[in-house]
Write an enzyme that holds these catalytic residues in place. Structure first.
Site, short mmCIF file in Angstrom:
data_model
loop_
_atom_site.label_atom_id
_atom_site.label_comp_id
_atom_site.label_asym_id
_atom_site.label_seq_id
_atom_site.Cartn_x
_atom_site.Cartn_y
_atom_site.Cartn_z
N TRP A 103 0.83 -1.21 0.00
CA TRP A 103 0.00 0.00 0.00
C TRP A 103 0.86 1.25 0.00
CZ3 TRP A 103 -4.33 -0.77 -2.04
CH2 TRP A 103 -5.03 -1.96 -1.81
N ASP A 173 -1.83 6.39 6.49
CA ASP A 173 -2.90 5.53 5.98
C ASP A 173 -3.18 4.50 7.08
OD1 ASP A 173 -4.45 3.60 4.79
OD2 ASP A 173 -3.12 3.26 3.07
N LYS A 197 -12.30 -2.29 6.42
CA LYS A 197 -11.47 -3.15 7.25
C LYS A 197 -11.98 -3.11 8.69
CE LYS A 197 -8.76 -3.29 3.55
NZ LYS A 197 -7.87 -2.34 2.92
#
Ligand code: PLP
Length: 361
Positions: A103, A173, A197
């Site tokens: 990511w 993030d 999530k």
């Protein structure tokens, strides 16, 4: 209560049963209005109340200081990879990025469209199993900000405390770790997280940004990508993802009932310790991540004999343990154990792993 299998998916992931049941009870008629939340005007008084309560509960859970704006946006965390540089370069042309996993790399690729990217530290050479010592980090004092992924969902690498980056604004993030424990929001210039999530269903992205950084977007920033516009319109410049926002609000209330983030942090640390102990105590299973950076949320592991992965997944599914395959880009196995995964689910997985090892080891 209906009994359901345990879902170890990395996202969209498990949602607390109590939340699903409340949503079900309110599905056709939200509190006597004769409407589902899905059918309400986002500007009506009913939805305004739902939206404001979710905002207030999130602020309470994370102890968000009043000089931060909270936005409920669309486009996933992936849109934030663009929105961060578009909005937060603040007249500068350079930004610092940690490369600690897949990511991180996606965020870096987007940022390169808008600025020159300096890599603070790169975990590629150690296959994203650790992070080099802070004394080796290359921090640029002229960077507009430093960006890092607090928890690398695919690699299972988590920075448990924010990195010390001096006075440069820190952006993170937190898609797969937000709400898993208390954090000090004041350490950050901005925090963002896709909902699917650890917050609720997909379709919503929470962005928390320090107010004084707003209003300096690059001139060509699309209106929909402009934080100032979105913040000034209370995330209702256009139609927001109303039903997802409502469900996130139910999750926030559930978290408060569980004792808030202090209680969640204790549980999450404990759940992950149980699973790591089971993996480390066996030669049949392996997790290669440096113990200091092992994720509480996403625990990848491999089998000594790769050929047993398929039988493992099939037998796990039979046993009511779902979605244990690793990410398609890295393979192996992975258990995602967010807030909604009860300790009983982790214990069921461990028992299954031990029995599988006995019969196949
Ligand atoms: C899942 C994830 C993303 C991407 O989220 P989308 O909502 O699918 O765009 C980004 N960063 C991290 C850390 C993630 O776990």
């Amino acid at each position: 209560m209906m009994s359901r299998p345990y879902n170890f998916s990395a996202g969209p992931a498990m949602i607390p049963m109590a939340v699903l049941e409340q949503a079900q009870a309110e599905l056709l008629d939200w509190r006597g209005t004769g409407m589902s939340v899905m059918e309400m005007s986002h500007r009506g008084k009913e939805f305004t109340q739902i939206a404001e309560e979710a905002d207030a509960d999130l602020r309470e859970l994370l102890a968000i200081p009043t000089n931060y704006r909270v936005m409920f946006l669309q486009g996933g965390a992936s849109s934030q990879f663009s929105m961060i540089p578009l909005n937060l370069l603040c007249g500068k042309t350079q930004a610092d990025y940690f490369n600690t996993g897949i990511w991180s790399q996606k965020a870096i690729a987007e940022a390169k469209r808008y600025c020159s990217v300096n890599i603070v530290t790169d975990s590629t050479a150690n296959k994203f199993t650790t992070i080099a010592d802070p004394t080796t980090w290359l921090l640029n004092p002229d960077a507009a900000y430093v960006h890092y992924a607090a928890n690398e969902t695919i690699n299972g690498l988590e920075m448990h405390t924010p990195p010390d980056v001096g006075n440069v604004p820190l952006i993170t993030d937190m898609s797969s770790t937000i709400l898993s424990r208390p954090i000090d929001v004041s350490r950050f210039a901005a925090i963002y997280a896709g909902a699917q999530k650890n917050i609720g269903p997909a379709g919503l992205t929470v962005v928390i940004v320090r107010e004084d950084l707003l209003g300096q977007a690059l001139p060509f920033t699309p209106t929909m990508f402009n934080y100032k516009v979105m913040a000034d319109e209370n995330s209702m410049y256009n139609t927001p993802p109303t039903y997802t926002w409502y469900l996130a609000g139910l999750v926030f209330k559930w978290l408060k009932e569980q004792g808030g983030l202090v209680a969640m942090g204790k549980q999450n640390q404990h759940k992950s310790q149980l699973l790591y102990q089971a993996i480390d105590g066996s030669d049949f299973y392996n997790n290669a991540i440096d113990h200091r950076y092992r994720s509480w949320m996403n625990i990848p592991f491999t089998l000594a004999d790769e050929a047993l992965e398929k039988p493992f997944l099939a037998a796990a599914k039979q046993a009511g343990l779902l979605a244990l395959a690793g990410h398609r880009t890295v393979g192996g196995l992975r258990a995602s154990i967010y807030n909604a995964m009860p300790e009983a689910g982790v214990c069921a997985l461990i028992s299954f792993m031990q029995a599988f090892e006995k019969s196949h080891g």
